[in-house]
Design a protein around this motif. Sequence first.
Motif, short mmCIF file in Angstrom:
data_model
loop_
_atom_site.label_atom_id
_atom_site.label_comp_id
_atom_site.label_asym_id
_atom_site.label_seq_id
_atom_site.Cartn_x
_atom_site.Cartn_y
_atom_site.Cartn_z
N ILE A 30 -8.51 -5.12 7.14
CA ILE A 30 -8.32 -3.97 7.11
C ILE A 30 -6.57 -3.73 7.26
O ILE A 30 -5.95 -4.10 8.01
CB ILE A 30 -8.81 -3.35 8.21
N GLU A 31 -6.19 -2.84 5.90
CA GLU A 31 -4.95 -2.58 6.02
C GLU A 31 -4.52 -0.99 6.21
O GLU A 31 -5.06 -0.43 5.78
CB GLU A 31 -4.13 -3.03 4.89
N ARG A 32 -3.55 -1.08 7.20
CA ARG A 32 -3.11 0.39 7.26
C ARG A 32 -1.43 0.48 6.98
O ARG A 32 -0.81 -0.55 7.09
CB ARG A 32 -2.98 0.69 8.81
N VAL A 33 -1.34 1.64 6.42
CA VAL A 33 0.09 1.88 6.32
C VAL A 33 0.82 2.27 7.53
O VAL A 33 0.54 3.03 8.21
CB VAL A 33 0.40 3.10 5.29
N ILE A 48 0.83 -1.22 -0.15
CA ILE A 48 0.19 0.06 -0.19
C ILE A 48 0.89 1.23 -0.05
O ILE A 48 0.64 2.21 -0.72
CB ILE A 48 -1.07 -0.15 1.14
N ALA A 49 1.88 1.24 0.82
CA ALA A 49 2.79 2.46 0.61
C ALA A 49 3.28 2.43 -0.45
O ALA A 49 3.67 3.79 -1.08
CB ALA A 49 3.88 2.11 1.90
#
Lengths: 358, 328
Positions: free
Chosen positions: B325-328, A220-221
Amino acid sequence: MLYREAGDFKTTYAADGQTFPIAFDRWRYYGVLAVAFGVVPFLINDYWANAVFVPFLIYAIAAIGLNILTGYCGQVSLGTGGFMAVGAYACYKLMTAFPEVSILVHIVLAGGITAGVGLLFGIPSLRIKGFYLAVATLAAQFFLVWLFNKVPWFYNYSASGQISAPERTFLGVAVTGAATPAWAKYLVCLVFVVALAWVARNLTRGALGRQWMAIRDMDIAAEIIGVNPLRAKLAAFAISSFYVGIAGALLFAVYLGAVEVGEAFGINKAFLVLFMIIIGGLGSIFGSFAGAAFLVLLPVLLKNVLVGGLGWSTSLAAHIELMIVGALIVLFLIVEPHGLAQLWRLAKEKLRLWPFPH
Amino acid sequence: MSDQLLFAMEVTLNGLMAGVMYALVALGFVLIFKASGIFNFAQGVMALFAALTLVGFQTGQVPFAHLINAVFGTRIHHFGWSVPTLAAIVATMAVMVLMALLVERLVLKHFVNQAPIILFMATIGLAYFLEGLGDVMWGADIKRLDVGLPQGISETIDGTTFGWFGYGFFIDRLDIVAALVAAALVVSLTLFSQYTRQGRALRAVADDHQAALSVGISLRAIWVLVWSIAGFVALVAGMMWGTKLGVQFSLSLIALKALPVLMLGGFTSIPGAIVGGLIVGVGEKLFEFAVGPMIGGATENWFAYMLALVFLLFRPQGLFGERIIERV
């Protein structure tokens, strides 16, 4: 004394950015290549070619391929066996359909076809991640093996369901078929290994390689800083499959000569290549070679010691080999998750500072 | 009713039964995944190992007989006694608990805070090790496992359906037993995790490792517990599959099929494992029945994986899985 950059002045950017910036390293690699091309072919015999050198070179190609996908791009694949089968069968169909075209062209084309198939099975990777993807690649493995088993067109309707490589020559020397001399097998594989390893090394150093590593570290980054995940992931799948397909084609045409798909390209092959890159080092071209060498030599060594030396039965030796390989995987993941390549890197670092470690 | 429809119904029923067998293996995966976040690839091999050990104890085989014979030149194979089934099951369970202890001590302890994918690969290594160990301990030949489970066609169902439709369905009695056992397992596991102290601790660990540690739950003890339970589930699955197909290497391949089952149901859901198993079982049997003959048969080898692959494209977390759920 020799292994250091002190006194080795670079005057151009090209010289500064080269793969082996240390002179000693560079010369050592030229030395290895010179021995591989100039000395080994004259000494090699059938036993050494078939037991050690040819499988080592072929698995090194497969390991580099899987390392591009898993080590650099972070997409674990358990479908290597299936993709190797695609390479082998594509090569077989091409060899029998166009006998007048050079076998080397066929092997490269087989890689290209495998790249297409790999691209297809890579599409789910855009939505599925981690071990969900690993399991999804099992679909490729089982489906492809089933396909080559069940559709007679792929094995030219032969009665046994096997495919066997007809004799093809290059510059008048047989490179496939029963009459192939050991040195010819070895040289064909060596040429492919050197060319492909060189390409892989430079790909992974360049823009594409950096995109892969960004995706691996956090997709994602990576997307946020402008890496296109669609292109990067699919490129990794295609290029990785190209390598794996060439390995499969060589395994079939040059090394084994005749294969039965379930036996030669089963799920165990997928695990074998995965183990090679874990032991050798994820995300390292040298690691692919080290891992391939390790897992090709280990059975030979065990067989010589246990069966030849102690007189145990082959099946017992095979089971003990399973235990040792399994234990080694766990051990490597605990002690050195970056594998043999990291040990090599540490050794080189020590050497650079020697004899003053601070 | 037309013949085709009746056949299809029979195939569906058999698929449901086969699905229960897959779900049995999948249960073990879900347990470990929930409690430790580890995707335990070795679950299938654990079932194989448990079945091998059970047969070994039952028939009084000497463990490591081949190795001992090879090293000392002796010719031992059997102790010459046979152990009653129940005692053999208890002894096998003891071995599985011991294995859980050793796995925690030697492997898991070192992987705290590692990426899940590293742990996954470690369990692949573990699977290889166990496979080799099972063969070295008990020999690699195909063994018959008989723990007194009923086998063969169920006369009752055959008779009843014949009365209804004029066509008797063939259902293996072993499959019915397996379905009952699976139901009992799910109920008892649910009761265990809802109403006991250990069960509560287990759910706490599944929820959040650090929070569980901070209220004084021993993570390592819980891991041993979970792996023991998974060992027990593996033993049950090994008993069922071993009775059905004989104890042999291919058992661990069948266990691989628990993976698509899991992906369909979601890694974190016990009901998901059951429903996923049923979908895979029915799907592959019906597909083989309807499409198989046209494209050469043996589609069971890959259908489950393809189904899971296509399904995941639309719903990556599975049917019952928690939303990713993905977080950076």
